[in-house]
Design a protein around this motif. Structure first.
Motif, PDB file in Angstrom:
ATOM      1  N   LYS A 220       0.827  -1.207   0.000  1.00  0.00           N
ATOM      2  CA  LYS A 220       0.000   0.000   0.000  1.00  0.00           C
ATOM      3  C   LYS A 220       0.861   1.258   0.000  1.00  0.00           C
ATOM      4  CE  LYS A 220      -3.788   0.345   2.231  1.00  0.00           C
ATOM      5  NZ  LYS A 220      -4.807   0.419   3.308  1.00  0.00           N
ATOM      6  N   ARG A 221       2.007   1.177   0.668  1.00  0.00           N
ATOM      7  CA  ARG A 221       2.863   2.366   0.794  1.00  0.00           C
ATOM      8  C   ARG A 221       3.656   2.650  -0.472  1.00  0.00           C
ATOM      9  NH1 ARG A 221       7.909   3.720   3.405  1.00  0.00           N
ATOM     10  NH2 ARG A 221       8.386   1.504   3.668  1.00  0.00           N
ATOM     11  N   LYS A 222       4.203   1.585  -1.100  1.00  0.00           N
ATOM     12  CA  LYS A 222       5.097   1.795  -2.243  1.00  0.00           C
ATOM     13  C   LYS A 222       4.502   1.414  -3.587  1.00  0.00           C
ATOM     14  CE  LYS A 222       9.414   1.414   0.349  1.00  0.00           C
ATOM     15  NZ  LYS A 222      10.743   0.762   0.434  1.00  0.00           N
ATOM     16  N   ARG A 223       3.541   0.493  -3.591  1.00  0.00           N
ATOM     17  CA  ARG A 223       2.876   0.058  -4.828  1.00  0.00           C
ATOM     18  C   ARG A 223       3.881  -0.328  -5.915  1.00  0.00           C
ATOM     19  NH1 ARG A 223      -2.468   1.174  -4.303  1.00  0.00           N
ATOM     20  NH2 ARG A 223      -3.056   2.722  -2.726  1.00  0.00           N
ATOM     21  N   ASN A 224       4.807  -1.206  -5.549  1.00  0.00           N
ATOM     22  CA  ASN A 224       5.827  -1.620  -6.518  1.00  0.00           C
ATOM     23  C   ASN A 224       5.673  -3.066  -6.970  1.00  0.00           C
ATOM     24  OD1 ASN A 224       6.608  -2.935  -4.221  1.00  0.00           O
ATOM     25  ND2 ASN A 224       8.581  -1.916  -4.004  1.00  0.00           N
ATOM     26  N   GLY A 225       4.472  -3.630  -6.747  1.00  0.00           N
ATOM     27  CA  GLY A 225       4.222  -4.983  -7.217  1.00  0.00           C
ATOM     28  C   GLY A 225       4.829  -6.056  -6.342  1.00  0.00           C
ATOM     29  N   LEU A 226       4.905  -5.784  -5.034  1.00  0.00           N
ATOM     30  CA  LEU A 226       5.513  -6.737  -4.110  1.00  0.00           C
ATOM     31  C   LEU A 226       4.778  -8.072  -4.126  1.00  0.00           C
ATOM     32  CD1 LEU A 226       7.697  -7.117  -1.933  1.00  0.00           C
ATOM     33  CD2 LEU A 226       6.080  -6.237  -0.257  1.00  0.00           C
ATOM     34  N   THR A 227       3.452  -8.017  -4.140  1.00  0.00           N
ATOM     35  CA  THR A 227       2.653  -9.247  -4.130  1.00  0.00           C
ATOM     36  C   THR A 227       2.666  -9.935  -5.489  1.00  0.00           C
ATOM     37  OG1 THR A 227       1.195  -8.249  -2.463  1.00  0.00           O
ATOM     38  CG2 THR A 227       0.384 -10.214  -3.621  1.00  0.00           C
ATOM     39  N   SER A 228       2.404  -9.169  -6.545  1.00  0.00           N
ATOM     40  CA  SER A 228       2.337  -9.758  -7.888  1.00  0.00           C
ATOM     41  C   SER A 228       3.689 -10.285  -8.353  1.00  0.00           C
ATOM     42  CB  SER A 228       1.813  -8.729  -8.891  1.00  0.00           C
ATOM     43  OG  SER A 228       2.687  -7.607  -8.975  1.00  0.00           O
ATOM     44  N   ALA A 229       4.794  -9.831  -7.709  1.00  0.00           N
ATOM     45  CA  ALA A 229       6.128 -10.294  -8.107  1.00  0.00           C
ATOM     46  C   ALA A 229       6.286 -11.788  -7.889  1.00  0.00           C
ATOM     47  CB  ALA A 229       7.195  -9.529  -7.335  1.00  0.00           C
ATOM     48  N   MET A 230       5.522 -12.360  -6.943  1.00  0.00           N
ATOM     49  CA  MET A 230       5.593 -13.800  -6.721  1.00  0.00           C
ATOM     50  C   MET A 230       4.799 -14.580  -7.772  1.00  0.00           C
ATOM     51  SD  MET A 230       7.548 -15.141  -4.580  1.00  0.00           S
ATOM     52  CE  MET A 230       8.722 -14.552  -3.361  1.00  0.00           C
ATOM     53  N   ILE A 231       4.177 -13.859  -8.691  1.00  0.00           N
ATOM     54  CA  ILE A 231       3.510 -14.486  -9.836  1.00  0.00           C
ATOM     55  C   ILE A 231       4.273 -14.186 -11.117  1.00  0.00           C
ATOM     56  CG2 ILE A 231       1.381 -14.578 -11.206  1.00  0.00           C
ATOM     57  CD1 ILE A 231      -0.130 -13.793  -8.651  1.00  0.00           C
ATOM     58  N   THR A 232       4.596 -12.920 -11.309  1.00  0.00           N
ATOM     59  CA  THR A 232       5.260 -12.494 -12.546  1.00  0.00           C
ATOM     60  C   THR A 232       6.781 -12.576 -12.460  1.00  0.00           C
ATOM     61  OG1 THR A 232       5.389 -10.167 -11.853  1.00  0.00           O
ATOM     62  CG2 THR A 232       3.363 -10.890 -12.965  1.00  0.00           C
ATOM     63  N   GLY A 233       7.314 -12.489 -11.221  1.00  0.00           N
ATOM     64  CA  GLY A 233       8.765 -12.454 -11.042  1.00  0.00           C
ATOM     65  C   GLY A 233       9.349 -11.070 -11.180  1.00  0.00           C
ATOM     66  N   GLU A 234       8.488 -10.049 -11.339  1.00  0.00           N
ATOM     67  CA  GLU A 234       8.969  -8.686 -11.596  1.00  0.00           C
ATOM     68  C   GLU A 234       8.366  -7.677 -10.617  1.00  0.00           C
ATOM     69  OE1 GLU A 234       9.480  -9.103 -16.464  1.00  0.00           O
ATOM     70  OE2 GLU A 234       7.652  -8.210 -15.617  1.00  0.00           O
ATOM     71  N   LYS A 235       9.153  -6.640 -10.326  1.00  0.00           N
ATOM     72  CA  LYS A 235       8.684  -5.495  -9.553  1.00  0.00           C
ATOM     73  C   LYS A 235       8.831  -4.226 -10.385  1.00  0.00           C
ATOM     74  CE  LYS A 235       9.953  -7.254  -4.945  1.00  0.00           C
ATOM     75  NZ  LYS A 235      10.730  -6.968  -3.711  1.00  0.00           N
ATOM     76  N   VAL A 236       8.104  -3.196  -9.981  1.00  0.00           N
ATOM     77  CA  VAL A 236       8.183  -1.931 -10.707  1.00  0.00           C
ATOM     78  C   VAL A 236       8.584  -0.815  -9.747  1.00  0.00           C
ATOM     79  CG1 VAL A 236       6.550  -2.552 -12.515  1.00  0.00           C
ATOM     80  CG2 VAL A 236       5.693  -1.579 -10.384  1.00  0.00           C
ATOM     81  N   PHE A 237       9.441   0.104 -10.238  1.00  0.00           N
ATOM     82  CA  PHE A 237       9.907   1.226  -9.430  1.00  0.00           C
ATOM     83  C   PHE A 237      10.003   2.465 -10.305  1.00  0.00           C
ATOM     84  CE2 PHE A 237      11.603  -2.533  -7.345  1.00  0.00           C
ATOM     85  CZ  PHE A 237      11.357  -2.283  -5.999  1.00  0.00           C
ATOM     86  N   SER A 238       9.846   3.614  -9.678  1.00  0.00           N
ATOM     87  CA  SER A 238      10.043   4.876 -10.381  1.00  0.00           C
ATOM     88  C   SER A 238      11.511   5.297 -10.339  1.00  0.00           C
ATOM     89  CB  SER A 238       9.181   5.978  -9.764  1.00  0.00           C
ATOM     90  OG  SER A 238       9.491   6.156  -8.399  1.00  0.00           O
ATOM     91  N   GLU A 239      12.242   4.783  -9.335  1.00  0.00           N
ATOM     92  CA  GLU A 239      13.665   5.052  -9.217  1.00  0.00           C
ATOM     93  C   GLU A 239      14.411   3.726  -9.103  1.00  0.00           C
ATOM     94  OE1 GLU A 239      14.206   7.541  -5.850  1.00  0.00           O
ATOM     95  OE2 GLU A 239      13.149   9.252  -6.728  1.00  0.00           O
ATOM     96  N   LYS A 240      15.642   3.712  -9.525  1.00  0.00           N
ATOM     97  CA  LYS A 240      16.421   2.481  -9.504  1.00  0.00           C
ATOM     98  C   LYS A 240      16.611   1.994  -8.070  1.00  0.00           C
ATOM     99  CE  LYS A 240      20.766   0.465 -11.164  1.00  0.00           C
ATOM    100  NZ  LYS A 240      22.047   0.738 -11.873  1.00  0.00           N
ATOM    101  N   PRO A 241      16.254   0.723  -7.780  1.00  0.00           N
ATOM    102  CA  PRO A 241      16.445   0.189  -6.436  1.00  0.00           C
ATOM    103  C   PRO A 241      17.914   0.141  -6.047  1.00  0.00           C
ATOM    104  CG  PRO A 241      14.948  -1.189  -7.715  1.00  0.00           C
ATOM    105  CD  PRO A 241      15.570  -0.229  -8.674  1.00  0.00           C
ATOM    106  N   PHE A 242      18.157   0.200  -4.755  1.00  0.00           N
ATOM    107  CA  PHE A 242      19.517   0.239  -4.226  1.00  0.00           C
ATOM    108  C   PHE A 242      20.315  -0.994  -4.637  1.00  0.00           C
ATOM    109  CE2 PHE A 242      22.767  -0.369  -0.965  1.00  0.00           C
ATOM    110  CZ  PHE A 242      23.334   0.908  -0.884  1.00  0.00           C
ATOM    111  N   ASP A 243      19.648  -2.165  -4.689  1.00  0.00           N
ATOM    112  CA  ASP A 243      20.352  -3.414  -4.969  1.00  0.00           C
ATOM    113  C   ASP A 243      20.211  -3.871  -6.414  1.00  0.00           C
ATOM    114  OD1 ASP A 243      17.668  -3.830  -4.617  1.00  0.00           O
ATOM    115  OD2 ASP A 243      17.875  -5.747  -3.582  1.00  0.00           O
TER     116      ASP A 243
END
Length: 245
Positions: A220-243
């Motif tokens: 809810k806070r970041k809306r980066n596809g944390l849940t759907s990533a366990m289905i699609t394997g992908e997350k979305v971000f507006s800025e490049k993640p640290f790792d």
């Protein structure tokens, strides 16, 4: 944040996603059957029905243990986010990530992570330890209760009156072919593992509730596809993640 600014990053490989959903299904199955066994008297389950429930519980438990073992091995062969270095809260990389996470919290700036964030790694470690404990104690109980693998034949040898009596021993029958003194010794041996299995169950359920709550809050806070990533394997971000690479 506009949709056009979002970028997709691959994170969870197929092995991790398969483990996750098989784990979810087996835990739900084990939870349901385990509760039915705990309240068998209240549900009016017969003796034969209880033995059947235990057998099904054990078979689902085998799937749970095999799936967990494969995941532990996969931590040596999966993509970089599936490996031990990305899961456990130890090592130089973790220290750098944790420092960045703390500095971001101090100034009120979100530091995004493609894999598990530094606090999430502690949760993963705890859940793995609890699942290993649950699996090991469950295998011992399966052997001492219904004489099923991996140690069922050894337990039969322990409690049998003699070698010929082993063929007469069946789950639920505490008399035919059984040496009562040896059987009581076996039950005394079994008792602490049953207690541990129960406490591991409670702690694992608590950790799962905390895990799900944290995922919902983070989603809810970041809306980066944390849940759907366990289905699609992908997350979305507006800025490049640290790792990210």
């Amino acid at each position: 944040m506009s949709q056009q600014t979002l970028k997709t990053y691959p994170v969870w490989d197929r092995g991790v996603r398969l483990f996750h959903w098989i784990n979810v299904l087996t835990i739900i199955g084990l939870l349901a059957i385990g509760l039915a066994l705990m309240f068998s008297k209240e549900f009016g389950v017969s003796g034969d029905g209880k033995i059947l429930l235990k057998a099904v519980h054990i078979w689902v438990g085998y799937v749970f243990v095999i799936n967990l073992f494969i995941r532990l091995v996969w931590a040596f062969f999966g993509n970089r986010f599936a490996r031990w270095k990305a899961m456990l809260p130890f090592g130089k990389v973790y220290k750098v990530q944790f420092q960045a996470y703390l500095e971001g919290r101090k100034i009120g700036q979100n530091v995004n992570f493609l894999g598990h964030n530094p606090l999430g790694r502690w949760s993963i470690l705890l859940m793995f330890l609890l699942m290993i404990g649950q699996g090991v104690t469950g295998l011992i109980l399966a052997s001492t209760d219904l004489y099923m693998p991996p140690f069922g034949s050894q337990i039969k040898t322990w409690v049998a009156q003699d070698e010929a009596s082993m063929a007469l021993i069946v789950p639920g029958d505490r008399e035919t072919g059984i040496d009562p003194i040896a059987y009581q010794e076996m039950r005394d041996f079994r008792k602490p593992y049953r207690t541990l299995h129960t406490y591991f169950f409670y702690l694992l359920m608590l950790s799962i509730v905390i895990h799900i709550t944290a995922v919902i809050v983070e989603e809810k806070r970041k809306r980066n596809g944390l849940t759907s990533a366990m289905i699609t394997g992908e997350k979305v971000f507006s800025e490049k993640p640290f790792d990210a690479d």
